[in-house]
Design an enzyme around this catalytic site. Structure first.
Site, PDB file in Angstrom:
ATOM      1  N   HIS A 151       1.034  -1.123  -0.073  1.00 37.91           N
ATOM      2  CA  HIS A 151      -0.099  -0.009   0.082  1.00 37.91           C
ATOM      3  C   HIS A 151       0.972   1.096  -0.147  1.00 37.91           C
ATOM      4  O   HIS A 151       2.154   1.251   0.555  1.00 37.91           O
ATOM      5  CB  HIS A 151      -1.079  -0.027   1.137  1.00 37.91           C
ATOM      6  N   ASP A 191      -7.859  -5.578   0.165  1.00 41.03           N
ATOM      7  CA  ASP A 191      -8.173  -6.810  -0.889  1.00 41.03           C
ATOM      8  C   ASP A 191      -7.817  -8.229  -0.422  1.00 41.03           C
ATOM      9  O   ASP A 191      -8.230  -9.028  -1.333  1.00 41.03           O
ATOM     10  CB  ASP A 191      -7.709  -6.155  -2.347  1.00 41.03           C
TER      11      ASP A 191
END
Ligand code: CMC
Length: 392
Positions: free
Chosen positions: A270, A327
């Site tokens: 991320h 996710d």
């Protein structure tokens, strides 16, 4: 033209000021309007969370009732919109249908949706939140050749979605509290995430003065990519490959580390979170307890856990501070609910809609807002002559 600084992928550039969502990537903190995501995931309904994001505070009983009414009254689609569904090829990707339909809504929605005053905006926001869900379910029904189901006024937002997805005219789909709770939480966790790619896109489009529907439709398209919302589909595809025996978790990670293949560990990494993604922590637990409560097992959950463990112990991922993101485990929950794989990114879009609306409003309300217009560093040819075609 002055000195321009290159900031590849905007890693170090604050593109705006915003009062909506706070993230501390080092500490794994995420708050909507100051309220920790953990509290919202545990206690809040998706619609309450949407109101918090869009209007700045949790609704009181009257505000909640008024918004519920607006959502119900605006949850159905204009009859003419069915013609659009019929015109898509049978194998159209649901994200392509969703973005096109949201764009088309601008033409079909009621004329009072002009969003110029507070009342009009509340109506438009409710209409978009309610209809995104209706469009998603209707596109699924069209795809599998079943009649499109009307929304029901007596169900919660998440339950209503499940009803429109899985009921038939002669048979109401009966959900369980566990499933409705898991779906609600999934939506809450996806509702906003400050200046991610799709939200920045919405803000950019809004900054030109474009309307809410046009801006949100652009956000849907930005979300579609595999590095953003498309990652939730890609994670399951990755886990399936391993499950089918094409690769072991270790071989998969070796391929990722090899770098020649351009294969990434989907659901990992991320831009902002460097120690953990708080949404992934919540979803991992939720996947576990949901499957237990439903008395089902999913081999992909075991594989996901194994992949995570191996990756966290591996220097390639540790040194780059790569951890599971939102996710990584969300797809396990969506599978257990019965959502088809190609709808996963649409589910993300339904969840993110309130965030997009909140950011559109923040841009639009700012009287001093300049149009988003990044600069570039030109690396093309210097001046050269135009040649007639015979000389090229
Ligand atoms: N697998 C393997 N290597 C990775 C991964 C990954 N998932 N993510 C980052 N890296 C490497 C990257 O190649 C780079 O290596 P090096 O420094 O040797 O060149 C290093 O880690 C730093 O990463 P980065 O490229 O600077 O990361 P970024 O901030 O530009 O990209 C990301 C963030 C999320 C796009 C990326 O981590 C990624 O592609 N992850 C996989 C896709 C994914 O799960 N996306 C969902 C993101 S979260 C929710 C959402 O926004 O939808």
């Amino acid at each position: 033209t002055g000195l321009i600084t290159l900031d590849d992928g905007y890693a170090n550039t604050g593109s705006c000021t915003s009062a909506i969502t706070f993230i501390d990537g080092e500490k794994g903190i995420l708050r909507y309007r100051g309220i920790p995501i953990e509290d919202l995931a545990k206690n809040s309904s998706f619609i309450e969370t949407a109101e918090l994001l869009i209007f700045g505070d949790l609704p009181n009983a009257d505000e909640r009732a008024e918004f519920r009414y607006l959502l119900s009254e605006n949850s159905w689609l204009h009859r003419d919109m069915r013609n659009h569904f019929d015109a898509f090829p049978k194998n159209a990707h649901p994200m392509s249908i969703l973005s096109a339909m949201i764009s088309a809504l601008q033409s079909h929605d009621l004329p009072e949706h002009r969003f110029t005053d507070e009342k009009g905006f509340r109506l438009a926001a409710a209409s978009l939140i309610a209809k995104t869900r209706t469009i998603a379910a209707a596109s699924y029904k069209s795809h599998i050749g079943q009649p499109i189901m009307f929304p029901r006024y007596d169900l919660s937002y998440a339950e209503n979605f499940l009803h429109m997805m899985f009921s038939m005219p002669y048979r109401d789909f009966e959900t369980t509290p566990e499933v409705a709770h898991a779906l609600n939480m999934f939506l809450v966790l996806h509702a906003d995430h400050e200046q991610n790619c799709s939200t920045s896109t919405v803000r950019m489009v809004a900054s030109s003065g474009a309307n809410l529907y046009a801006s949100v439709s652009a956000g849907v398209n930005a979300l579609w990519g595999r590095l953003h919302g498309g990652a939730n589909m890609a994670v399951i595809e990755m886990l399936q490959q391993i499950h089918e025996g094409k690769l072991t978790p270790k071989k998969y990670l070796d391929l990722v580390k090899d770098r020649r293949s351009d294969i990434k560990l989907m659901g990992f990494g991320h831009r902002v979170y460097r120690n953990f993604d708080p949404r992934a922590v919540i979803l991992k637990d939720a996947a576990d307890s949901m499957l237990n409560a439903m008395h089902i097992t999913d081999p992909l959950l075991d594989i996901a856990r194994e992949v995570e463990q191996l990756a966290l112990a591996d220097d390639y991922f540790a040194s780059r501070r790569l951890y599971p993101n939102v996710d990584f485990y969300s797809g396990i929950i969506l599978r257990a609910i019965g959502i088809p794989l190609d709808m996963f990114t649409v589910m993300f879009a339904i969840g993110r809609t309130p965030g997009w609306i909140a950011h559109w409003k923040e841009v639009t309300d700012n009287a001093a807002q300049r149009i988003y217009r990044p600069r570039q560093i030109y690396v093309g040819p210097t001046e050269r002559a135009w040649l007639p075609r015979s000389e090229r």
